[in-house]
Scaffold this active site. Structure first.
Site, PDB file in Angstrom:
ATOM      1  N   TYR A 108       0.850  -1.184   0.000  1.00 25.51           N
ATOM      2  CA  TYR A 108       0.000   0.000   0.000  1.00 25.51           C
ATOM      3  C   TYR A 108       0.891   1.241   0.000  1.00 25.51           C
ATOM      4  CZ  TYR A 108      -3.368   3.420   1.787  1.00 25.51           C
ATOM      5  OH  TYR A 108      -4.165   4.519   1.955  1.00 25.51           O
ATOM      6  N   GLU A 197      -3.560   7.393  -4.162  1.00 26.26           N
ATOM      7  CA  GLU A 197      -3.326   6.102  -3.515  1.00 26.26           C
ATOM      8  C   GLU A 197      -3.076   5.002  -4.541  1.00 26.26           C
ATOM      9  OE1 GLU A 197      -6.193   4.578  -0.261  1.00 26.26           O
ATOM     10  OE2 GLU A 197      -6.721   3.409  -2.020  1.00 26.26           O
TER      11      GLU A 197
END
Ligand code: ADP
Ligand code: MG
Length: 387
Positions: A108, A197
């Site tokens: 992530y 993201e």
């Protein structure tokens, strides 16, 4: 404003982040044709402004034209329901057909505006993938953060630290991860993002580092300086009432309750919602018509509120400062004539020309109008009306 995954992928690719090749389609046949153009397995992904697609069945790995056809038919024919959509779900109008990759591990990487620290923060985790929200809740230590200096941006040692926090030891992979982080920060800064993201960033068995899902939100107040983003805007994914409000410079957010609110000033709108809740009611919307609201603006606001079937009563709460109460009263009367009020409209006016406003409303004798003496009285009355 939000971007679709395919748009976010394009911005990332331009910033030097490696992204597998893909195609965007809006029909089943085009999906099958896109499969033909990609070498090997593909992944079919719904392009919607909500996450949790994988778990909802709207990200599917396919290794044949038939499988792509089935997946595309399913996604375009069913509403996607995930924890991020609400129970009604959302319709899918576009699909991404992307080259599938062999995944060894998922990471992530995100940049988000930390409002408390008033700086962007870069967050990375080795535990990327579809469970990242769960990781944030149960194991926040697995997310490593570095804050960006507002002028210096991402400093090299921070970037190196973040890449090694992802667990890479191989020199080539460390460099590749740093390039991804730098690229993501660049997109965040260049396009005035509030969120950028990559989840997941993956490592393949060959040691390749690739971004296979991306999400971006942009600051609406900066859109005027990004033609590129304006072109990306997709009105079909927006709440139609919110769009209409935007066209008339009204700040409108649809909510789940049944009391429509028409208020001038964001602070007053917030306290109006608070006092409704204090008296046991639920607001159907946040609507700030602006401090200098005109009659036209107020009438349009009424049109928007009353076009929402959930609304069973309206609370008008206007403080006449720049706007005059009598202007608002005239707008109320005009709206009643034009649209016709079928539900009670509780009105609390205070400030400039309030006497004149009360006279006008009295003379108009609109049966659904319920005058209120103050804010508490107004909240009590509107909650009683919709109970
Ligand atoms: P969402 O975050 O909305 O669930 P993702 O694009 O992250 O959607 O996909 C969910 C999961 O599907 C990923 O974590 C990954 O395991 C798998 N996946 C997504 N894209 C690919 C791809 N190109 N190749 C292989 N697997 C993929
Ligand atoms: Mg994802």
């Amino acid at each position: 404003m939000k971007a679709h995954e395919y748009q976010a992928r394009a911005l990332l690719a331009e910033a030097g982040v490696p992204v597998p090749s893909s195609d965007v389609v809006d029909t089943v046949d085009e999906a099958v044709a896109a499969y033909g153009r990609i070498d090997g397995k593909v992944v079919v992904k719904a392009q919607v402004f909500a996450g949790g697609r994988g778990k909802a069945g709207f990200v599917k790995l396919c290794d044949s034209a038939d499988a792509v056809r089935d997946a595309a038919q399913f996604m375009l024919g069913n509403r996607m329901v995930s924890p991020q959509t609400g129970p009604a779900g959302i319709a899918v109008k576009k699909l991404l057909i992307a080259a599938a990759v062999d995944i060894e591990s998922e990471y992530y990487v995100a940049v988000v505006l930390d409002r408390a620290k008033r700086k962007p923060v870069v967050m990375v985790s080795r535990e990327g993938g579809v469970e990242i929200e769960e990781v944030a809740r149960t194991n926040p230590g697995a997310i490593v953060k570095r804050w960006l200096h507002p002028h210096l941006g991402l400093i090299d040692f921070q970037c190196a630290k973040l890449a090694s926090a992802l667990g890479f030891t191989d020199k080539g992979q460390l460099e590749a991860a740093q390039k991804v982080i730098r690229g993501l920060v660049k997109v965040f800064n260049d396009y005035d993002c509030s969120l950028a993201e990559i989840n997941p960033l993956v490592r393949t068995p060959d040691g390749e580092i690739l971004a296979i899902d991306a999400k971006m939100n942009f600051d609406d107040n900066a859109l005027f300086r990004h033609k590129r983003l304006q072109e990306m805007f997709d009105p079909t994914e927006e709440n139609p009432m919110e769009l209409r409000a935007k066209e008339h410079d009204l700040s409108y957010i649809a909510l789940d309750g049944n009391i429509g609110c028409l208020v001038n000033g964001a602070g007053l709108a917030m306290s109006t919602m608070d006092i409704i809740k204090l008296h046991g009611g639920e607001p159907a919307n946040f609507l700030d018509v602006g401090g200098s609201v005109t009659a036209e603006g107020a009438i349009e606001a009424f049109r928007i509120i009353l076009s929402d079937d959930k609304v069973k009563g309206v609370l008008v709460n206007i403080f006449g400062g720049i706007a005059k109460c009598d202007t608002i009263a005239e707008a109320l009367i005009a709206a009643a004539k034009e649209i016709g009020f079928k539900i009670p409209v509780v009105v609390r006016l205070e400030g400039t020309n309030v006497e004149r406003a009360r006279e006008l409303l009295e003379a108009a004798a609109i049966p659904q109008l319920v005058p209120a003496s103050d804010l508490t009285d107004a909240a009590e009355k509107v909650c009683k009306e919709v109970a």
